[in-house]
Design an enzyme around this catalytic site. Structure first.
Site, PDB file in Angstrom:
ATOM      1  N   HIS A 129       0.844  -1.200   0.000  1.00 26.55           N
ATOM      2  CA  HIS A 129       0.000   0.000   0.000  1.00 26.55           C
ATOM      3  C   HIS A 129       0.877   1.246   0.000  1.00 26.55           C
ATOM      4  O   HIS A 129       1.742   1.398   0.845  1.00 26.55           O
ATOM      5  CB  HIS A 129      -0.919   0.001   1.231  1.00 26.55           C
ATOM      6  CG  HIS A 129      -2.121  -0.873   1.042  1.00 26.55           C
ATOM      7  ND1 HIS A 129      -3.282  -0.720   1.769  1.00 26.55           N
ATOM      8  CD2 HIS A 129      -2.365  -1.894   0.184  1.00 26.55           C
ATOM      9  CE1 HIS A 129      -4.157  -1.624   1.371  1.00 26.55           C
ATOM     10  NE2 HIS A 129      -3.629  -2.350   0.427  1.00 26.55           N
ATOM     11  N   PRO A 172      -3.879   0.337  18.823  1.00 20.53           N
ATOM     12  CA  PRO A 172      -3.618  -0.138  17.457  1.00 20.53           C
ATOM     13  C   PRO A 172      -3.733   0.928  16.373  1.00 20.53           C
ATOM     14  O   PRO A 172      -3.491   0.630  15.208  1.00 20.53           O
ATOM     15  CB  PRO A 172      -4.692  -1.218  17.268  1.00 20.53           C
ATOM     16  CG  PRO A 172      -5.785  -0.839  18.198  1.00 20.53           C
ATOM     17  CD  PRO A 172      -5.144  -0.170  19.369  1.00 20.53           C
ATOM     18  N   TYR A 175       3.975   6.809  10.112  1.00 22.56           N
ATOM     19  CA  TYR A 175       3.181   5.629   9.758  1.00 22.56           C
ATOM     20  C   TYR A 175       4.044   4.565   9.075  1.00 22.56           C
ATOM     21  O   TYR A 175       3.943   3.374   9.398  1.00 22.56           O
ATOM     22  CB  TYR A 175       2.021   6.051   8.842  1.00 22.56           C
ATOM     23  CG  TYR A 175       0.972   4.982   8.672  1.00 22.56           C
ATOM     24  CD1 TYR A 175      -0.060   4.831   9.597  1.00 22.56           C
ATOM     25  CD2 TYR A 175       1.003   4.109   7.585  1.00 22.56           C
ATOM     26  CE1 TYR A 175      -1.031   3.844   9.441  1.00 22.56           C
ATOM     27  CE2 TYR A 175       0.046   3.126   7.425  1.00 22.56           C
ATOM     28  CZ  TYR A 175      -0.970   2.995   8.351  1.00 22.56           C
ATOM     29  OH  TYR A 175      -1.926   2.014   8.199  1.00 22.56           O
TER      30      TYR A 175
HETATM   31  C1  PHB Z   1      -5.821  -4.295  10.846  1.00 23.48           C
HETATM   32  O1  PHB Z   1      -6.168  -5.121  11.711  1.00 23.48           O
HETATM   33  O2  PHB Z   1      -5.897  -4.557   9.649  1.00 23.48           O
HETATM   34  C2  PHB Z   1      -5.322  -2.972  11.265  1.00 23.48           C
HETATM   35  C3  PHB Z   1      -5.384  -2.588  12.598  1.00 23.48           C
HETATM   36  C4  PHB Z   1      -4.919  -1.325  12.958  1.00 23.48           C
HETATM   37  C5  PHB Z   1      -4.423  -0.473  12.002  1.00 23.48           C
HETATM   38  C6  PHB Z   1      -4.347  -0.864  10.682  1.00 23.48           C
HETATM   39  C7  PHB Z   1      -4.804  -2.114  10.307  1.00 23.48           C
HETATM   40  O3  PHB Z   1      -3.999   0.765  12.338  1.00 23.48           O
END
Ligand code: PHB
Ligand code: APR
Length: 394
Positions: A72, A293, A385
């Site tokens: 990505h 997360p 990021y």
């Molecule tokens: C995911 O579980 O795909 C996921 C979780 C947190 C994020 C990005 C992706 O910031």
């Protein structure tokens, strides 16, 4: 039994460490409390930084990730009913992230360990670590009603947040920092095509939502929910209805729904332990730190700990120097605090906090508006990021 490094925990940290040590000719035994099948049922984030994909290649387990993972080059931030793309590739001069589920990565590491015939002791109970403040640490455990003891040079505590390693250190020998957030993430995995080809991070008046994915046919969605919510009270229909309300009109039109194949609520926490070394025992990954997360940093921080720890052991055994071991904790913590800060900040920016006044919400909107319209602001998001370089600030 005797080994050079006894690794507690067969999550991504423990398995990756074992694999890197194996490549360097260093023996390890992994002791895991659960079964291998159970470890593979845990669904977690799936965004890998370049530093992590490089490390997986170095460990010789990157082939399937390169075949099946999705590269990505950007993601969307949706607020005020409009999407704004963060062009990772442009803003960071060529960096990207890889979408590859942690479950798949764990499976690749497990298979590599099994095909090299390396010892992993699953379903070990009453695991205990001893004498790590001296020169001859030991690990004891029980299996099938029998008691076992492993003598080792070092113990690697890769046993996650609820593990035994950190819990075996006297609290006077460490400092812990913790922040619990007043909401959780309700996650749904479904075999439906993702609503968009990139991730969408949503700040809506009804709360945060995230549209993520595992492949072109499997989606992962999250909703910010109160901590008091019970997963049983969220039907699939209620989930899709609420997600639609947080999406923009285009997303509402394009969202394809289906049965949830996994649904769970996870609390959000920031947590750091200092230091990460206690004599001959070293903590790595979730055993030492937890991030919310929102920035997808958990697995990536764990991978860097493991990189630094494997380097320290390799220097110890091959170059006969303790410099890496002595510097491990400080080297990791510098990077961890940066990842923790970004995860905390991005969480604050994207979620509705119950205690926030109307003014707080306006400040949040103004900050978002500034960040995405200023190149410096957008770059701040992008460079964090994709992950700061390993030697950042040195
Ligand atoms: C995911 O579980 O795909 C996921 C979780 C947190 C994020 C990005 C992706 O910031
Ligand atoms: N004895 C043996 N094993 C244990 C014990 C114990 N007392 N306690 C926990 N474990 C095992 C758990 O069953 C688990 O398999 O340690 C493993 C720890 O794995 P994770 O929790 O996945 O932690 P880690 O390997 O550091 O992975 C970090 O996973 O949780 C995510 O966000 C995190 O993505 C990051 C990554």
């Amino acid at each position: 039994m005797r080994t050079q490094v006894a690794i507690i925990g067969a999550g991504p940290s423990g398995l990756l460490l074992g694999q890197l040590l194996y490549k360097a000719g260093i023996d390890s035994i992994i002791i895991e409390r659960q079964s291998g099948d159970y470890v593979l049922t845990r669904i977690r984030a799936g965004i890998l930084e370049q530093v992590t994909t490089d490390l997986l290649d170095e460990a010789g387990v990157g082939a399937r990730m390169h075949r099946e993972g999705l590269v990505h080059c950007g993601f969307e931030m949706l607020f005020d009913n409009r999407r704004h793309r963060i062009d990772l590739k442009k803003l960071t001069v060529g960096k990207r992230v890889m979408v590859y589920g942690q479950t798949e990565l764990t499976r690749d590491l497990m298979e590599a360990r099994a095909s090299a015939d390396l010892p992993t002791l699953y379903e070990a109970s009453n695991v205990a670590v001893h004498d790590f403040d001296g020169k001859q640490p030991r690990v004891t455990y029980e299996k099938d009603g029998q008691h076992f003891e492993i003598h080792c040079d070092f113990i690697a505590g890769c046993d996650g947040f609820h593990g035994v390693c950190r819990a075996s250190v006297p609290s006077s020998s460490m400092e812990q920092f913790e922040k619990a957030y007043p909401f959780g993430w309700l996650g749904v995995l479904s075999d439906t095509p993702p609503v968009h080809d990139e991730l969408i991070y949503i700040n809506s008046p009804r709360g945060f939502a995230l549209c993520s994915q595992r492949s072109h046919t499997r989606s992962r969605y999250y909703l910010q929910v109160p901590l008091t919510d019970k997963v049983e009270s969220w039907s699939d229909d209620a989930f899709w209805h609420e997600l639609r309300l947080r999406l923009d009109p285009q997303g509402r039109d394009e969202l394809i729904t289906g049965p949830a194949i996994e649904k769970s609520i996870a609390p959000l926490r920031s947590f750091i332990t200092e230091p990460m070394r206690f004599g001959r025992m070293f903590l790595a990954g979730d055993a030492a730190h937890i991030v919310p997360p929102t920035g997808a940093k958990g697995l990536n921080l764990a991978a860097t700990d493991v990189k630094f720890l494997s380097q320290a052991f390799i220097e110890f055994y091959h170059d006969k120097t303790e410099a890496g071991i002595n510097g491990y904790s400080a080297r990791c913590l510098k990077r961890i605090w940066r990842g923790e800060r970004f995860s905390w900040w991005f969480t604050q920016l994207m979620h509705r906090f119950p205690e926030d006044s109307a003014m707080g919400a306006r400040f949040q909107q103004a900050e978002l508006d500034y960040l995405i319209h200023s190149e410096a602001g957008a770059r701040t998001i992008a460079e964090n990021y994709v992950g700061l370089p390993l030697d950042f600030g040195n």
